[in-house]
Design a protein around this motif. Sequence first.
Motif, PDB file in Angstrom:
ATOM      1  N   ARG A 295       0.830  -1.203   0.000  1.00 56.72           N
ATOM      2  CA  ARG A 295       0.000   0.000   0.000  1.00 56.72           C
ATOM      3  C   ARG A 295       0.864   1.253   0.000  1.00 56.72           C
ATOM      4  O   ARG A 295       0.537   2.250  -0.670  1.00 56.72           O
TER       5      ARG A 295
ATOM      6  N   ILE B 199       4.049   9.880  -9.795  1.00 57.10           N
ATOM      7  CA  ILE B 199       3.450  10.109 -11.112  1.00 57.10           C
ATOM      8  C   ILE B 199       2.820  11.504 -11.173  1.00 57.10           C
ATOM      9  O   ILE B 199       2.990  12.246 -12.156  1.00 57.10           O
ATOM     10  N   VAL B 200       2.110  11.860 -10.106  1.00 56.16           N
ATOM     11  CA  VAL B 200       1.494  13.197 -10.059  1.00 56.16           C
ATOM     12  C   VAL B 200       2.564  14.272 -10.125  1.00 56.16           C
ATOM     13  O   VAL B 200       2.444  15.263 -10.871  1.00 56.16           O
TER      14      VAL B 200
ATOM     15  N   VAL C 134       9.998   7.187 -11.338  1.00 52.36           N
ATOM     16  CA  VAL C 134       8.674   6.671 -11.002  1.00 52.36           C
ATOM     17  C   VAL C 134       8.704   5.154 -10.808  1.00 52.36           C
ATOM     18  O   VAL C 134       8.040   4.608  -9.914  1.00 52.36           O
TER      19      VAL C 134
ATOM     20  N   LEU D 107       2.218   1.652  -3.571  1.00 51.46           N
ATOM     21  CA  LEU D 107       1.193   2.156  -4.492  1.00 51.46           C
ATOM     22  C   LEU D 107       0.949   3.653  -4.267  1.00 51.46           C
ATOM     23  O   LEU D 107       0.845   4.431  -5.239  1.00 51.46           O
ATOM     24  N   PHE D 108       0.868   4.054  -3.002  1.00 53.27           N
ATOM     25  CA  PHE D 108       0.629   5.467  -2.710  1.00 53.27           C
ATOM     26  C   PHE D 108       1.792   6.333  -3.190  1.00 53.27           C
ATOM     27  O   PHE D 108       1.588   7.373  -3.845  1.00 53.27           O
TER      28      PHE D 108
ATOM     29  N   THR E 186       4.123   5.619  -5.430  1.00 49.95           N
ATOM     30  CA  THR E 186       4.243   5.608  -6.890  1.00 49.95           C
ATOM     31  C   THR E 186       3.231   6.562  -7.519  1.00 49.95           C
ATOM     32  O   THR E 186       3.562   7.310  -8.458  1.00 49.95           O
ATOM     33  N   ALA E 187       1.998   6.521  -7.007  1.00 48.88           N
ATOM     34  CA  ALA E 187       0.994   7.454  -7.520  1.00 48.88           C
ATOM     35  C   ALA E 187       1.422   8.895  -7.270  1.00 48.88           C
ATOM     36  O   ALA E 187       1.248   9.777  -8.135  1.00 48.88           O
ATOM     37  N   LEU E 188       2.007   9.162  -6.099  1.00 48.59           N
ATOM     38  CA  LEU E 188       2.479  10.517  -5.794  1.00 48.59           C
ATOM     39  C   LEU E 188       3.581  10.938  -6.761  1.00 48.59           C
ATOM     40  O   LEU E 188       3.580  12.078  -7.262  1.00 48.59           O
TER      41      LEU E 188
ATOM     42  N   SER F 275       8.677   0.283  -7.671  1.00 45.92           N
ATOM     43  CA  SER F 275       8.155  -1.040  -8.026  1.00 45.92           C
ATOM     44  C   SER F 275       9.278  -2.018  -8.315  1.00 45.92           C
ATOM     45  O   SER F 275       9.187  -3.207  -7.974  1.00 45.92           O
TER      46      SER F 275
END
Length: 407
Positions: A141, A151-152, A177, A144-145, A147-149, A181
């Motif tokens: 989790r 990307i933004v 980015v 995922l958080f 990585t999303a940050l 992962s």
Amino acid sequence: MSSPSRLSAPVGDPPPGARQLARGITATWWYTFSAVVFVELFLVFIWTLRVFVEPGGAVVPLVVGIGGLVWWLSTMPLLADYRRRLDAEAGIPWARIAAPLLIAIGYGVAAGVLADSLLLGAMPIAQSLVLLNWPRGVRYRVVLFLTALLIVLAFVDGARGATVGGPEVWGPSLYAVLILSMTVSSLWWWDVLVALDRARASESRLAATQERLRVATDVHDLQGHHLQVIALQLELAERLMERDPAAALEQLRLARGSVDDARQGTRDLATQFRTVPLADEVANARDLLSAAGLEVDTAIAADTDQAPADALGPVIRETTTNVLRHGAGRRARLSLSRVAEGWRFEIVNDADPAAPEDRIGSGIDGVRRRITEAGGTLEIRETEGEFGVIVTVPARETAPTSEGLRR
């Protein structure tokens, strides 16, 4: 059949097989460790190249490059701490993680401000956070958080004009980015291996416990029966002592016979558990030599259960130990086959040129005595680069077999 192994290490005490088995998971850790640190170092390198080609003087590349190396070194204690964990400990070990996290924050702020990149500022902090010992199920989790940050932040940098350009510009952003992962996938493989190693160890302990329980049950049944009979015979002898001394004496003789039966039964039980099928003996020898780093070829006859295991079993164990002590540690060949004279066991290994010339120690002398007592022959064969022991024992009309001992 052949069982190759590529592990290599000097042979010595403790036993090489046990030591090499323990090193198998260690080698996998170093593969994991090197993969993670290589990705981090590569990312620092390409970000340094990116800011180097942009106008702004030499200060920014120096901060991004040298600061990146310092941050890269700070992640290694986090990886080492990750390896030593059994599961995530209760609480947060601030004493161990405070310095690496402060270095990541300092590097991220400095590099991000000077390079005018929110993504570069957040990347080292996110990567260091991923390396922490999170409780089970939390790490994914977090990844995922973060990585999303990232990307933004990459899109924000693009909107601000910080990543406009060709692959030499957006390539570092893509790696920044993806590093989370890539890191967590490497650590996941390590976690899987650790879980498998624990399962293997637990299975071995369970098998040993079950075998102890089986031995204890058999000893209890055997001794319990004989002791009960002896107790009854002695009690009867005590009652007959005054009325019929002759009958009492006969009961004492019977009790002594029961003691002899109990002693012989115990010996037979111990012999059963010491007896190992010859096919298993050769397989164990092959596995031990393979674990010690040798390429092993084996050839086992299909009817080895008819061979004299009491004579050949100790020979196989002793000659295998001799290979580990005096061999060069590259190749070995084992064979067990039926011949006209009876049964022939041969073990050949590559000789170590640096080893003493006399490779025949007390172990081989013990093998010679045992084989002589069994009516067999022992041959030592030394050629350039090879050392071999060939044992031949006569076949028995009724050879002991251990099939009946298996449950």
